[in-house]
Motif scaffolding. Structure first.
Motif, PDB file in Angstrom:
ATOM      1  N   VAL A   1       0.859  -1.144   0.105  1.00  0.00           N
ATOM      2  CA  VAL A   1      -0.076   0.004   0.136  1.00  0.00           C
ATOM      3  C   VAL A   1       0.882   1.256  -0.189  1.00  0.00           C
ATOM      4  N   ALA A   2       0.469   2.188  -0.599  1.00  0.00           N
ATOM      5  CA  ALA A   2       1.174   3.502  -0.707  1.00  0.00           C
ATOM      6  C   ALA A   2       1.009   4.428   0.707  1.00  0.00           C
ATOM      7  N   GLY A   3       0.104   4.218   1.403  1.00  0.00           N
ATOM      8  CA  GLY A   3      -0.117   4.912   2.785  1.00  0.00           C
ATOM      9  C   GLY A   3       0.021   3.654   3.942  1.00  0.00           C
ATOM     10  N   THR A   4      -0.694   3.954   5.040  1.00  0.00           N
ATOM     11  CA  THR A   4      -0.709   2.967   5.820  1.00  0.00           C
ATOM     12  C   THR A   4      -1.797   1.909   6.037  1.00  0.00           C
ATOM     13  N   ALA A   5      -1.456   0.732   6.525  1.00  0.00           N
ATOM     14  CA  ALA A   5      -2.460  -0.276   6.739  1.00  0.00           C
ATOM     15  C   ALA A   5      -2.464  -0.842   8.041  1.00  0.00           C
ATOM     16  N   SER A   6      -3.588  -1.357   8.621  1.00  0.00           N
ATOM     17  CA  SER A   6      -3.383  -1.839  10.048  1.00  0.00           C
ATOM     18  C   SER A   6      -4.446  -3.092   9.919  1.00  0.00           C
ATOM     19  N   LEU A   7      -3.781  -4.464  10.134  1.00  0.00           N
ATOM     20  CA  LEU A   7      -4.824  -5.459  10.011  1.00  0.00           C
ATOM     21  C   LEU A   7      -4.934  -6.283  11.456  1.00  0.00           C
ATOM     22  N   SER A   8      -5.976  -6.275  11.822  1.00  0.00           N
ATOM     23  CA  SER A   8      -6.346  -6.504  13.184  1.00  0.00           C
ATOM     24  C   SER A   8      -6.876  -8.003  13.346  1.00  0.00           C
ATOM     25  N   SER A   9      -7.218  -8.625  12.249  1.00  0.00           N
ATOM     26  CA  SER A   9      -7.744 -10.236  12.479  1.00  0.00           C
ATOM     27  C   SER A   9      -7.694 -10.673  11.071  1.00  0.00           C
ATOM     28  N   LEU A  10      -7.444 -12.076  11.173  1.00  0.00           N
ATOM     29  CA  LEU A  10      -7.733 -12.727   9.921  1.00  0.00           C
ATOM     30  C   LEU A  10      -8.308 -14.214  10.214  1.00  0.00           C
ATOM     31  N   THR A  11      -9.256 -14.540   9.427  1.00  0.00           N
ATOM     32  CA  THR A  11     -10.081 -15.519   9.636  1.00  0.00           C
ATOM     33  C   THR A  11     -10.179 -16.573   8.366  1.00  0.00           C
TER      34      THR A  11
ATOM     35  N   GLU B   1     -10.981 -14.144   5.414  1.00  0.00           N
ATOM     36  CA  GLU B   1     -11.610 -12.907   5.672  1.00  0.00           C
ATOM     37  C   GLU B   1     -10.608 -12.038   6.581  1.00  0.00           C
ATOM     38  N   VAL B   2     -10.274 -10.719   6.173  1.00  0.00           N
ATOM     39  CA  VAL B   2      -9.353  -9.917   7.173  1.00  0.00           C
ATOM     40  C   VAL B   2     -10.132  -8.651   7.264  1.00  0.00           C
ATOM     41  N   VAL B   3      -9.788  -8.075   8.564  1.00  0.00           N
ATOM     42  CA  VAL B   3     -10.154  -6.798   8.887  1.00  0.00           C
ATOM     43  C   VAL B   3      -9.035  -5.863   8.929  1.00  0.00           C
ATOM     44  N   VAL B   4      -9.260  -4.932   8.036  1.00  0.00           N
ATOM     45  CA  VAL B   4      -7.972  -3.826   7.771  1.00  0.00           C
ATOM     46  C   VAL B   4      -8.339  -2.640   7.761  1.00  0.00           C
ATOM     47  N   SER B   5      -7.694  -1.700   8.236  1.00  0.00           N
ATOM     48  CA  SER B   5      -7.962  -0.227   8.166  1.00  0.00           C
ATOM     49  C   SER B   5      -6.606   0.526   7.368  1.00  0.00           C
TER      50      SER B   5
ATOM     51  N   PRO C   1     -12.357   0.381   9.880  1.00  0.00           N
ATOM     52  CA  PRO C   1     -11.879  -1.048   9.464  1.00  0.00           C
ATOM     53  C   PRO C   1     -12.781  -1.526   8.326  1.00  0.00           C
ATOM     54  N   ARG C   2     -12.255  -2.203   7.468  1.00  0.00           N
ATOM     55  CA  ARG C   2     -12.905  -2.711   6.430  1.00  0.00           C
ATOM     56  C   ARG C   2     -12.610  -4.018   6.528  1.00  0.00           C
ATOM     57  N   ARG C   3     -13.954  -5.037   5.921  1.00  0.00           N
ATOM     58  CA  ARG C   3     -13.840  -6.430   6.127  1.00  0.00           C
ATOM     59  C   ARG C   3     -13.736  -7.083   4.607  1.00  0.00           C
ATOM     60  N   LEU C   4     -12.835  -7.921   4.533  1.00  0.00           N
ATOM     61  CA  LEU C   4     -12.508  -8.132   2.957  1.00  0.00           C
ATOM     62  C   LEU C   4     -12.605  -9.730   3.064  1.00  0.00           C
ATOM     63  N   ARG C   5     -13.471 -10.334   2.187  1.00  0.00           N
ATOM     64  CA  ARG C   5     -13.616 -11.878   2.242  1.00  0.00           C
ATOM     65  C   ARG C   5     -13.457 -12.162   0.862  1.00  0.00           C
ATOM     66  N   LYS C   6     -12.977 -13.648   0.580  1.00  0.00           N
ATOM     67  CA  LYS C   6     -13.086 -14.007  -0.668  1.00  0.00           C
ATOM     68  C   LYS C   6     -12.793 -15.803  -0.354  1.00  0.00           C
ATOM     69  N   SER C   7     -13.372 -16.502  -1.339  1.00  0.00           N
ATOM     70  CA  SER C   7     -13.045 -18.041  -1.347  1.00  0.00           C
ATOM     71  C   SER C   7     -11.557 -18.275  -1.928  1.00  0.00           C
ATOM     72  N   ILE C   8     -11.272 -19.354  -1.415  1.00  0.00           N
ATOM     73  CA  ILE C   8      -9.794 -19.594  -2.077  1.00  0.00           C
ATOM     74  C   ILE C   8     -10.451 -20.692  -3.221  1.00  0.00           C
ATOM     75  N   GLU C   9      -9.342 -20.695  -4.191  1.00  0.00           N
ATOM     76  CA  GLU C   9      -9.602 -21.664  -5.306  1.00  0.00           C
ATOM     77  C   GLU C   9      -8.693 -22.751  -5.285  1.00  0.00           C
ATOM     78  N   GLY C  10      -9.129 -24.201  -5.295  1.00  0.00           N
ATOM     79  CA  GLY C  10      -8.208 -25.086  -5.136  1.00  0.00           C
ATOM     80  C   GLY C  10      -7.859 -25.648  -3.729  1.00  0.00           C
ATOM     81  N   ASP C  11      -7.328 -26.805  -3.743  1.00  0.00           N
ATOM     82  CA  ASP C  11      -7.060 -27.495  -2.645  1.00  0.00           C
ATOM     83  C   ASP C  11      -5.794 -26.892  -1.624  1.00  0.00           C
ATOM     84  N   LEU C  12      -5.669 -27.095  -0.557  1.00  0.00           N
ATOM     85  CA  LEU C  12      -4.590 -26.598   0.063  1.00  0.00           C
ATOM     86  C   LEU C  12      -3.442 -27.616   0.091  1.00  0.00           C
TER      87      LEU C  12
END
Length: 303
Positions: free
Chosen positions: A178-188, A245-249, A255-266
């Motif tokens: 990111v060009a500015g600052t970011a702060s990630l508080s949680s990851l699910t 899903e991440v919660v990031v400012s 804070p914004r909540r971003l979510r996406k499905s993962i494609e493919g197996d782990l």
């Protein structure tokens, strides 16, 4: 850093006493029984080591830490010998085996995963061994590594048979772009399997039948604002709707909540990198380590 919502569960020949006293084994075993005087023993020497880091990824010290090393030998498809508490030097272990045939398995960091105390008397077949299911106890450690070698492939030139220990877990990294600052508080991560196969399966990535699934949430005591490697380790598994899903400012905003499905197996021995950007998030896999495999890319967008 607090982990909530998910816990991973459950030929060298001895001809005299003088020669015997000069033998050195970097790994020792409590299952080696005494030999009769003058008995001739054909043997093999095997050296197991973790694959070396290579590429642009940041090394994580815990990825190569070995807390315990065990081994077991299968002959004609049946377990015949167990080697306990082997000594380790750095990231490798050398074991002298008093056999010339059979498949030797060496495993790092599995004392809490495998019932080594009763394995010798279990009468387990090699087919059953390869289908062993484990409950993974700690999602914030690199976990275990396994490898095997056929003793009959010994070159016979005095050198040790090499055995590569391949990590059984998937590693998750975080990267900020990111060009500015970011702060990630949680990851699910949602829908993560609580158990996994100890060894890779011949048919590809598989999840044990009936494995329970649950969400894994990392809540950071101090929000992350810079790259971090090895924030989470997951067992190899089929993807049944896994989401990130991440919660990031950004720049001090709400804070914004971003979510996406993962494609493919782990896949085991694979690094997934979650890249935080100003307007979106990417999840990519890349061969950061020499033996770590490359997977597919997944783009995350705001909700």
């Amino acid at each position: 850093m607090e982990l909530k919502g998910f816990v991973f569960t459950k030929g060298l020949m001895i001809g005299s006493v003088a020669l015997l006293s000069q033998m050195f084994m970097a790994c020792s075993s409590d299952s080696n029984g005494p030999q009769s005087p003058g008995e001739e023993i054909a043997s093999r020497v095997v050296t197991a080591r973790w694959v070396a880091f290579d590429g642009g990824g940041q090394a994580v010290e815990s990825d190569s830490e070995i807390s315990d090393m065990q081994a077991c030998l299968f002959e004609d498809g049946v377990l015949t010998k167990v080697y306990r508490g082997l000594s380790v030097s750095g990231d490798e272990c050398t074991l002298q085996v008093d056999r010339t045939e059979g498949n030797l398995y060496m495993l790092a960091n599995t004392s809490a995963l495998v019932d080594w105390d009763h394995l010798q008397d279990s009468g387990m077949t090699e087919e059953e061994w390869l289908k062993t299911v484990v409950a993974l106890p700690d999602s914030k450690s690199a976990g275990y590594a396994v490898g095997s070698v056929a003793l009959e492939t010994y070159a016979g030139n005095g050198g040790a048979l090499p055995l590569n220990l391949k990590r059984g877990m998937t590693r998750l990294d975080l990267k900020f772009n990111v060009a500015g600052t970011a702060s990630l508080s949680s990851l699910t991560l949602s829908g993560i399997a609580r158990s996994a196969y100890l060894f890779p399966q011949s048919e590809g990535v598989k999840t044990p039948e009936g494995a329970l699934r649950a969400d894994t949430t990392l809540v950071f005591d101090e929000p992350l604002s810079q790259d971090a490697s090895g924030v989470l380790y997951l067992g190899e598994q089929e993807n049944q709707g896994i989401q990130v899903e991440v919660v990031v400012s950004f720049d001090g905003e709400s804070p914004r909540r971003l979510r996406k499905s993962i494609e493919g197996d782990l896949k085991r021995n694979t690094i997934y990198t979650v890249t935080i950007r100003k307007d979106d998030i990417d999840i990519v896999t890349r061969p950061v380590l020499d033996e770590w495999e490359q997977g597919s890319d997944t783009e995350l967008v705001p909700l």
